[in-house]
Design a protein around this motif. Structure first.
Motif, PDB file in Angstrom:
ATOM      1  N   THR A  34       0.922  -1.142   0.063  1.00  0.00           N
ATOM      2  CA  THR A  34       0.175   0.094   0.069  1.00  0.00           C
ATOM      3  C   THR A  34       1.000   1.293   0.096  1.00  0.00           C
ATOM      4  O   THR A  34       0.628   2.370  -0.696  1.00  0.00           O
ATOM      5  N   ASN A  37       2.653   2.151  -3.421  1.00  0.00           N
ATOM      6  CA  ASN A  37       1.772   2.553  -4.047  1.00  0.00           C
ATOM      7  C   ASN A  37       1.617   4.413  -4.339  1.00  0.00           C
ATOM      8  O   ASN A  37       1.782   5.087  -5.014  1.00  0.00           O
ATOM      9  N   TYR A  38       1.849   4.555  -2.871  1.00  0.00           N
ATOM     10  CA  TYR A  38       1.896   6.202  -2.510  1.00  0.00           C
ATOM     11  C   TYR A  38       3.096   6.834  -3.047  1.00  0.00           C
ATOM     12  O   TYR A  38       3.247   7.916  -3.713  1.00  0.00           O
ATOM     13  N   ARG A  40       5.097   5.695  -5.291  1.00  0.00           N
ATOM     14  CA  ARG A  40       5.203   5.727  -6.706  1.00  0.00           C
ATOM     15  C   ARG A  40       4.397   6.803  -7.540  1.00  0.00           C
ATOM     16  O   ARG A  40       4.826   7.382  -8.403  1.00  0.00           O
ATOM     17  N   ARG A  41       3.332   7.154  -6.971  1.00  0.00           N
ATOM     18  CA  ARG A  41       2.456   8.136  -7.398  1.00  0.00           C
ATOM     19  C   ARG A  41       2.838   9.407  -7.187  1.00  0.00           C
ATOM     20  O   ARG A  41       2.922  10.452  -8.049  1.00  0.00           O
ATOM     21  N   GLN A  44       5.425  10.060  -9.823  1.00  0.00           N
ATOM     22  CA  GLN A  44       4.688  10.352 -11.177  1.00  0.00           C
ATOM     23  C   GLN A  44       4.411  11.677 -11.244  1.00  0.00           C
ATOM     24  O   GLN A  44       4.392  12.199 -12.350  1.00  0.00           O
ATOM     25  N   ASP A  83      -7.276  12.258  -5.574  1.00  0.00           N
ATOM     26  CA  ASP A  83      -6.667  11.524  -6.399  1.00  0.00           C
ATOM     27  C   ASP A  83      -7.226   9.995  -6.219  1.00  0.00           C
ATOM     28  O   ASP A  83      -7.179   9.381  -5.074  1.00  0.00           O
ATOM     29  N   GLU A  84      -6.973   9.324  -7.526  1.00  0.00           N
ATOM     30  CA  GLU A  84      -7.540   7.929  -7.383  1.00  0.00           C
ATOM     31  C   GLU A  84      -6.497   6.897  -6.522  1.00  0.00           C
ATOM     32  O   GLU A  84      -7.131   5.885  -5.931  1.00  0.00           O
ATOM     33  N   VAL A  85      -5.401   7.363  -6.267  1.00  0.00           N
ATOM     34  CA  VAL A  85      -4.423   6.407  -5.912  1.00  0.00           C
ATOM     35  C   VAL A  85      -4.215   6.874  -4.181  1.00  0.00           C
ATOM     36  O   VAL A  85      -4.522   6.094  -3.333  1.00  0.00           O
ATOM     37  N   THR A  88      -6.995   5.987  -1.579  1.00  0.00           N
ATOM     38  CA  THR A  88      -7.108   4.672  -1.025  1.00  0.00           C
ATOM     39  C   THR A  88      -6.510   4.824   0.306  1.00  0.00           C
ATOM     40  O   THR A  88      -6.528   3.734   1.299  1.00  0.00           O
ATOM     41  N   TYR A  89      -5.729   5.806   0.651  1.00  0.00           N
ATOM     42  CA  TYR A  89      -5.233   6.213   1.991  1.00  0.00           C
ATOM     43  C   TYR A  89      -5.985   6.921   2.818  1.00  0.00           C
ATOM     44  O   TYR A  89      -6.536   6.887   3.809  1.00  0.00           O
TER      45      TYR A  89
END
Length: 284
Positions: A34, A37-38, A40-41, A44, A83-85, A88-89
């Motif tokens: 989890t 993913n944050y 990496r985002r 980006q 933000d879509e990612v 999730t947090y």
């Protein structure tokens, strides 16, 4: 790897610790995948390879004139909860479940950030988060702060002043020299209790009271220190007029910032327009 459940039940002992000290650290609340993913985002968005939408990029003031770029310059991503990612947090069942045990099940996300502390970043002076908020009651507001990287003394971990929330005082704040805009700190801070440094591993999460005095150290390491943080409030909180109070300065700054972005909003409206409702998961 054992999959984590969607709920985390705060024990009576943990609740007493929070009430007495103004904060509570829960080890390993989130898993590595989890957190990855944050990270990496974040990279980006720093590189501009994805649309950042409404997210605001804030640069580290102390590094602007040193020729650094990208990840080495960005101090924070602000307003990440659409933000879509990152949502999730901000809407993670385990996080929201803990929050609901402190402020109730009807919750709004008020503020959200991914904070990156690049090498060379300066300290964040002692402050109280309530200073920025025009809503009450105080005990229906709580913050979360989750370590994405190891947070150590060397790279500028959080520090807190235990029990400082029990005074019930919102102290006058002022602009911090050398810091980014709206990074205010307590004027002439005289803290009776010693600071506690919160060295944390990835996934460890601290929940803290909006009156708790806290800050973070400078990053004197060669590595980044990333975390993700959210402020939640009960849906039943009400907005108040802070004019003429210790919050007057920050209220005007936020209104001026809204105008700079082409929005004619009051301090209260600025918070209302960006907040978002979230539903707490049912207990198993």
């Amino acid at each position: 790897m054992t999959e984590l459940s969607n709920t985390y039940i705060v024990s009576d002992e943990q609740r007493r610790f929070y009430d007495e000290n103004g904060y509570l650290v829960i080890k390993g609340l989130l898993d590595f995948a989890t957190l990855y993913n944050y990270k990496r985002r974040f990279l980006q968005i720093c590189k501009g390879t994805v649309d950042r939408g409404v997210i605001i990029l804030v640069k580290e003031t102390s590094l602007k004139n040193k020729g650094v770029t990208g990840e080495n310059l960005i101090n924070k991503l602000h307003d990440i909860h659409y933000d879509e990612v990152f949502m999730t947090y901000t809407e993670h069942p385990r996080v929201v479940n803990v929050v609901s045990q402190f402020i109730g099940p009807e919750i709004r996300i008020m503020n959200s950030m991914l904070i990156n502390k690049p090498p060379g970043s300066i300290s964040h002076v002692p402050h109280q988060d309530l200073y920025y908020f025009p809503f009450r009651p105080i005990d229906k507001i709580i913050a979360t702060w989750t370590a994405i990287d190891d947070a150590t003394l060397e790279n500028g971990c959080l520090y807190v002043v235990p029990k400082s929330h029990k005074q019930g005082i919102l102290y006058p704040h002022e602009n911090s020299i050398g810091a980014s805009r709206m990074y205010h700190g307590i004027k002439n801070a005289v803290l009776q209790e010693p600071r506690v440094n919160l060295e944390m591993s990835p996934g460890d999460t601290v929940f803290f009271h909006p009156l708790l005095v806290h800050g973070s150290g400078a990053n004197v390491s060669k590595h980044h220190r990333k975390c993700i943080t959210v402020h939640y409030a009960s849906e039943h909180c009400e907005y108040i007029d802070v004019r003429g109070t210790v919050q007057d300065v920050i209220a005007r700054e936020i209104e001026d910032e809204a105008k700079r972005r082409g929005l004619n909003l009051s301090f209260e409206e600025a918070w209302q327009i960006k907040s978002k409702s979230v539903t707490a998961p049912s207990k198993l």
